[in-house]
Design an enzyme around this catalytic site. Structure first.
Site, short mmCIF file in Angstrom:
data_model
loop_
_atom_site.label_atom_id
_atom_site.label_comp_id
_atom_site.label_asym_id
_atom_site.label_seq_id
_atom_site.Cartn_x
_atom_site.Cartn_y
_atom_site.Cartn_z
N SER A 92 0.81 -1.22 0.00
CA SER A 92 0.00 0.00 0.00
C SER A 92 0.85 1.27 0.00
O SER A 92 0.33 2.36 -0.29
CB SER A 92 -0.93 0.02 1.22
OG SER A 92 -0.19 0.12 2.42
N LYS A 140 1.15 4.40 6.89
CA LYS A 140 0.52 5.31 5.93
C LYS A 140 1.20 6.66 6.00
O LYS A 140 1.97 6.96 6.90
CB LYS A 140 -0.98 5.47 6.22
CG LYS A 140 -1.78 4.18 6.29
CD LYS A 140 -1.85 3.46 4.96
CE LYS A 140 -2.63 2.15 5.10
NZ LYS A 140 -2.55 1.32 3.88
#
Length: 257
Positions: free
Chosen positions: A61, A102
């Site tokens: 991701s 993230k």
């Protein structure tokens, strides 16, 4: 007077401070080098263990910044010190209660939306994001304007097409944001493969100052210098012994006859 004569022969090496493994000064210096090297080497590792947390990233991701299977070092930080553009490790029960990696794109009080002219928009400013995969349009994670509550963060993955980030939690009560207190650490470097320190995302600079890198480079320097001192100091004895032996061998033909 009695016809006897006495001669004084200086002892070999007497007072010279030399022995089979070099001068006493050299031996002392080598011992100091080894001791100092051990302090720097072990101190560097101890410092790193206190300041950094190691993680293995299981998903893609954050590609291409961090690939699946990469090993990273993240500096322990207080959530209040996190700034826009930081790549952080956090744990939120609503997101699965497992460590996740993230990028922070907005902080408390910011408005964030995607996309205009193919770019993320924060507080009305289009953000240049060179860390996104080449050829991937930012619009792939299009979402309406979100106002980030105070004390919370809005996070996106660099691989916008597959990342389960704030955009996947927009319907939550917190509008996809997470509390600053959920942050465990800020990623400083990818250590395997050795991609090095993460670049600071200058696209967020117009909105405020960026965070500073942690002490990883200094810690690495201490470890390397310590290792060199230990190896160099430890090698002094054998090298000096070999050098003295070679000198004696060279001197033997001159004494013969």
């Amino acid at each position: 007077m009695g016809g006897e004569s006495m001669t004084h022969t200086a002892p070999r090496g007497g007072g010279s401070g030399t022995g089979p493994v070099g001068s006493r000064t050299g031996q002392r210096l080598s011992g100091l080098a080894v001791a100092l090297g051990l302090v720097l080497f072990l101190g560097g590792f101890a410092w790193g263990a206190v300041v950094y947390l190691p993680y293995t990233v299981p998903t893609s991701s954050m590609t291409p910044t961090i690939d699946a299977g990469d090993r990273i070092l993240a500096q322990r930080v207080d959530g209040g010190d996190v700034r826009r553009g930081d790549v952080v490790v956090f744990r939120d029960t609503n997101w699965g209660d497992a460590p996740m990696v993230k990028r922070v794109v907005a902080v408390g009080g910011d408005t964030v939306s995607c996309c205009q002219d193919g770019k993320l928009k924060v507080n009305g400013k289009e953000i240049d994001e060179p860390y996104l995969p080449d050829g991937t349009p930012a619009e792939i994670t299009g979402f309406p304007t979100v106002t980030v509550p105070k004390g919370r963060l809005f996070l996106l993955g660099d691989e916008r097409g597959s990342s389960m980030d704030s955009t996947a939690h927009l319907s939550d009560a917190a509008g996809g944001t997470v509390a600053r207190s959920t942050v465990e650490a800020r990623v400083d470097a990818v250590v395997w493969p050795m991609d090095g320190m993460l670049k600071r995302p200058t696209g967020f600079e117009p909105l405020g100052s960026l965070s500073s890198p942690g002490p990883l480079r200094t810690i690495g320097l201490l470890v390397v210098v310590g290792a060199v001192l230990v190896l160099g100091g430890g090698a002094y004895g054998p090298v000096a012994k070999r050098t003295v032996g070679a000198r004696r061998t060279d001197a033997e033909p001159a004494r013969a006859g």
